[in-house]
Design a protein around this motif. Sequence first.
Motif, PDB file in Angstrom:
ATOM      1  N   ASP A  40       0.827  -1.209   0.000  1.00  0.00           N
ATOM      2  CA  ASP A  40       0.000   0.000   0.000  1.00  0.00           C
ATOM      3  C   ASP A  40       0.862   1.260   0.000  1.00  0.00           C
ATOM      4  O   ASP A  40       0.648   2.165  -0.803  1.00  0.00           O
ATOM      5  CB  ASP A  40      -0.941   0.025   1.199  1.00  0.00           C
ATOM      6  CG  ASP A  40      -2.034  -1.023   1.130  1.00  0.00           C
ATOM      7  OD1 ASP A  40      -2.037  -1.839   0.171  1.00  0.00           O
ATOM      8  OD2 ASP A  40      -2.892  -1.040   2.029  1.00  0.00           O
ATOM      9  N   SER A  41       1.841   1.297   0.878  1.00  0.00           N
ATOM     10  CA  SER A  41       2.708   2.480   0.960  1.00  0.00           C
ATOM     11  C   SER A  41       3.528   2.659  -0.315  1.00  0.00           C
ATOM     12  O   SER A  41       3.728   3.788  -0.784  1.00  0.00           O
ATOM     13  CB  SER A  41       3.633   2.387   2.166  1.00  0.00           C
ATOM     14  OG  SER A  41       2.878   2.430   3.359  1.00  0.00           O
ATOM     15  N   THR A  62      -8.454  -1.352  -6.687  1.00  0.00           N
ATOM     16  CA  THR A  62      -8.396  -1.975  -5.363  1.00  0.00           C
ATOM     17  C   THR A  62      -9.788  -2.027  -4.756  1.00  0.00           C
ATOM     18  O   THR A  62     -10.613  -1.155  -5.009  1.00  0.00           O
ATOM     19  CB  THR A  62      -7.451  -1.213  -4.410  1.00  0.00           C
ATOM     20  OG1 THR A  62      -7.401  -1.904  -3.157  1.00  0.00           O
ATOM     21  CG2 THR A  62      -7.898   0.219  -4.172  1.00  0.00           C
ATOM     22  N   ASP A  64      -9.770  -2.393  -1.430  1.00  0.00           N
ATOM     23  CA  ASP A  64      -9.379  -2.002  -0.072  1.00  0.00           C
ATOM     24  C   ASP A  64      -9.783  -0.543   0.157  1.00  0.00           C
ATOM     25  O   ASP A  64      -9.237   0.365  -0.467  1.00  0.00           O
ATOM     26  CB  ASP A  64      -7.874  -2.173   0.075  1.00  0.00           C
ATOM     27  CG  ASP A  64      -7.372  -1.864   1.473  1.00  0.00           C
ATOM     28  OD1 ASP A  64      -7.800  -0.847   2.064  1.00  0.00           O
ATOM     29  OD2 ASP A  64      -6.531  -2.626   1.965  1.00  0.00           O
ATOM     30  N   ARG A  65     -10.734  -0.326   1.035  1.00  0.00           N
ATOM     31  CA  ARG A  65     -11.270   1.024   1.270  1.00  0.00           C
ATOM     32  C   ARG A  65     -10.208   1.982   1.805  1.00  0.00           C
ATOM     33  O   ARG A  65     -10.121   3.130   1.375  1.00  0.00           O
ATOM     34  CB  ARG A  65     -12.447   0.967   2.234  1.00  0.00           C
ATOM     35  CG  ARG A  65     -13.099   2.326   2.435  1.00  0.00           C
ATOM     36  CD  ARG A  65     -14.359   2.213   3.205  1.00  0.00           C
ATOM     37  NE  ARG A  65     -15.345   1.579   2.335  1.00  0.00           N
ATOM     38  CZ  ARG A  65     -16.588   1.330   2.682  1.00  0.00           C
ATOM     39  NH1 ARG A  65     -17.010   1.626   3.887  1.00  0.00           N
ATOM     40  NH2 ARG A  65     -17.425   0.765   1.841  1.00  0.00           N
ATOM     41  N   ALA A  66      -9.384   1.524   2.742  1.00  0.00           N
ATOM     42  CA  ALA A  66      -8.348   2.391   3.314  1.00  0.00           C
ATOM     43  C   ALA A  66      -7.321   2.796   2.256  1.00  0.00           C
ATOM     44  O   ALA A  66      -6.926   3.964   2.173  1.00  0.00           O
ATOM     45  CB  ALA A  66      -7.662   1.701   4.492  1.00  0.00           C
ATOM     46  N   LEU A  67      -6.905   1.833   1.427  1.00  0.00           N
ATOM     47  CA  LEU A  67      -5.971   2.159   0.354  1.00  0.00           C
ATOM     48  C   LEU A  67      -6.615   3.116  -0.639  1.00  0.00           C
ATOM     49  O   LEU A  67      -5.990   4.083  -1.089  1.00  0.00           O
ATOM     50  CB  LEU A  67      -5.491   0.893  -0.365  1.00  0.00           C
ATOM     51  CG  LEU A  67      -4.612   1.128  -1.596  1.00  0.00           C
ATOM     52  CD1 LEU A  67      -3.360   1.913  -1.226  1.00  0.00           C
ATOM     53  CD2 LEU A  67      -4.268  -0.198  -2.255  1.00  0.00           C
ATOM     54  N   ASP A  69      -8.852   5.354  -0.108  1.00  0.00           N
ATOM     55  CA  ASP A  69      -8.866   6.703   0.479  1.00  0.00           C
ATOM     56  C   ASP A  69      -7.497   7.362   0.363  1.00  0.00           C
ATOM     57  O   ASP A  69      -7.393   8.547   0.027  1.00  0.00           O
ATOM     58  CB  ASP A  69      -9.293   6.647   1.947  1.00  0.00           C
ATOM     59  CG  ASP A  69     -10.763   6.287   2.121  1.00  0.00           C
ATOM     60  OD1 ASP A  69     -11.539   6.372   1.139  1.00  0.00           O
ATOM     61  OD2 ASP A  69     -11.140   5.920   3.256  1.00  0.00           O
ATOM     62  N   ARG A  70      -6.442   6.605   0.623  1.00  0.00           N
ATOM     63  CA  ARG A  70      -5.079   7.159   0.519  1.00  0.00           C
ATOM     64  C   ARG A  70      -4.753   7.543  -0.918  1.00  0.00           C
ATOM     65  O   ARG A  70      -4.145   8.584  -1.166  1.00  0.00           O
ATOM     66  CB  ARG A  70      -4.058   6.144   1.027  1.00  0.00           C
ATOM     67  CG  ARG A  70      -4.113   5.931   2.528  1.00  0.00           C
ATOM     68  CD  ARG A  70      -3.152   4.858   2.990  1.00  0.00           C
ATOM     69  NE  ARG A  70      -1.760   5.268   2.795  1.00  0.00           N
ATOM     70  CZ  ARG A  70      -0.721   4.438   2.947  1.00  0.00           C
ATOM     71  NH1 ARG A  70      -0.928   3.168   3.287  1.00  0.00           N
ATOM     72  NH2 ARG A  70       0.506   4.874   2.763  1.00  0.00           N
ATOM     73  N   THR A  73      -6.384  10.834  -2.128  1.00  0.00           N
ATOM     74  CA  THR A  73      -5.731  12.064  -1.662  1.00  0.00           C
ATOM     75  C   THR A  73      -4.557  12.458  -2.551  1.00  0.00           C
ATOM     76  O   THR A  73      -4.141  13.612  -2.530  1.00  0.00           O
ATOM     77  CB  THR A  73      -5.237  11.946  -0.201  1.00  0.00           C
ATOM     78  OG1 THR A  73      -4.221  10.956  -0.123  1.00  0.00           O
ATOM     79  CG2 THR A  73      -6.384  11.624   0.743  1.00  0.00           C
TER      80      THR A  73
END
Length: 88
Positions: A40-41, A62, A64-67, A69-70, A73
Amino acid sequence: MTRTPARRAAPTQAAEPGLAPRQDVDGRLQVRHTVGADADSLLVGLVNGLPFEARAATVVVTDDRALGDRIRTTGALVRPLAWLERLL
Protein backbone atom coordinates in the motif's frame (compact mmCIF):
# COMPACT_ATOMS: atom_id res chain seq x y z
CA MET A 1 -3.60 20.37 -20.30
CA THR A 2 -3.84 17.13 -22.27
CA ARG A 3 -5.11 13.87 -20.88
CA THR A 4 -2.99 10.80 -21.35
CA PRO A 5 -4.39 7.28 -21.40
CA ALA A 6 -5.01 5.92 -17.93
CA ARG A 7 -2.27 3.79 -16.42
CA ARG A 8 -3.50 1.13 -14.08
CA ALA A 9 -1.24 -0.42 -11.48
CA ALA A 10 -2.17 -3.46 -9.46
CA PRO A 11 0.23 -4.66 -6.74
CA THR A 12 0.41 -8.18 -5.38
CA GLN A 13 1.64 -9.15 -1.93
CA ALA A 14 4.77 -10.89 -3.17
CA ALA A 15 6.35 -11.49 -6.53
CA GLU A 16 6.56 -15.07 -7.68
CA PRO A 17 10.09 -16.32 -8.35
CA GLY A 18 11.26 -15.21 -11.77
CA LEU A 19 8.73 -12.39 -12.17
CA ALA A 20 9.92 -8.88 -12.87
CA PRO A 21 8.91 -6.22 -10.31
CA ARG A 22 6.93 -4.48 -13.06
CA GLN A 23 5.07 -6.02 -15.97
CA ASP A 24 3.55 -3.93 -18.74
CA VAL A 25 0.57 -5.93 -19.96
CA ASP A 26 -0.52 -3.88 -22.97
CA GLY A 27 1.02 -0.42 -22.66
CA ARG A 28 -1.93 0.79 -20.59
CA LEU A 29 -2.04 -1.84 -17.85
CA GLN A 30 0.88 -2.23 -15.49
CA VAL A 31 1.21 -4.92 -12.82
CA ARG A 32 3.56 -4.18 -9.92
CA HIS A 33 4.91 -6.85 -7.58
CA THR A 34 6.37 -6.21 -4.13
CA VAL A 35 8.59 -8.37 -1.99
CA GLY A 36 9.09 -7.77 1.72
CA ALA A 37 7.50 -4.33 1.71
CA ASP A 38 4.17 -2.71 2.46
CA ALA A 39 2.49 -2.73 -0.96
CA ASP A 40 0.00 0.00 0.00
CA SER A 41 2.71 2.48 0.96
CA LEU A 42 4.75 1.65 -2.12
CA LEU A 43 1.73 2.19 -4.35
CA VAL A 44 0.88 5.53 -2.72
CA GLY A 45 4.52 6.57 -3.14
CA LEU A 46 4.48 5.52 -6.78
CA VAL A 47 1.42 7.67 -7.49
CA ASN A 48 2.84 10.59 -5.48
CA GLY A 49 5.97 10.38 -7.63
CA LEU A 50 4.01 11.07 -10.80
CA PRO A 51 3.67 14.61 -12.13
CA PHE A 52 0.46 16.09 -10.76
CA GLU A 53 -1.17 16.20 -14.24
CA ALA A 54 -0.53 12.47 -14.72
CA ARG A 55 -2.22 11.54 -11.46
CA ALA A 56 -5.68 12.48 -12.77
CA ALA A 57 -5.16 9.95 -15.59
CA THR A 58 -3.94 7.21 -13.24
CA VAL A 59 -6.35 4.49 -12.14
CA VAL A 60 -5.55 2.26 -9.17
CA VAL A 61 -7.67 -0.87 -8.92
CA THR A 62 -8.40 -1.98 -5.36
CA ASP A 63 -11.26 -3.15 -3.18
CA ASP A 64 -9.38 -2.00 -0.07
CA ARG A 65 -11.27 1.02 1.27
CA ALA A 66 -8.35 2.39 3.31
CA LEU A 67 -5.97 2.16 0.35
CA GLY A 68 -8.57 3.76 -1.91
CA ASP A 69 -8.87 6.70 0.48
CA ARG A 70 -5.08 7.16 0.52
CA ILE A 71 -4.89 6.99 -3.27
CA ARG A 72 -7.70 9.53 -3.73
CA THR A 73 -5.73 12.06 -1.66
CA THR A 74 -2.94 11.85 -4.27
CA GLY A 75 -5.29 12.89 -7.06
CA ALA A 76 -5.50 9.49 -8.77
CA LEU A 77 -8.69 7.61 -9.54
CA VAL A 78 -9.75 4.44 -7.71
CA ARG A 79 -11.83 1.67 -9.23
CA PRO A 80 -12.95 -1.70 -7.76
CA LEU A 81 -11.62 -5.01 -9.03
CA ALA A 82 -15.00 -5.75 -10.65
CA TRP A 83 -14.45 -2.71 -12.90
CA LEU A 84 -11.17 -4.17 -14.20
CA GLU A 85 -12.69 -7.63 -14.61
CA ARG A 86 -15.42 -6.15 -16.84
CA LEU A 87 -12.76 -4.50 -19.01
CA LEU A 88 -10.84 -7.73 -19.42
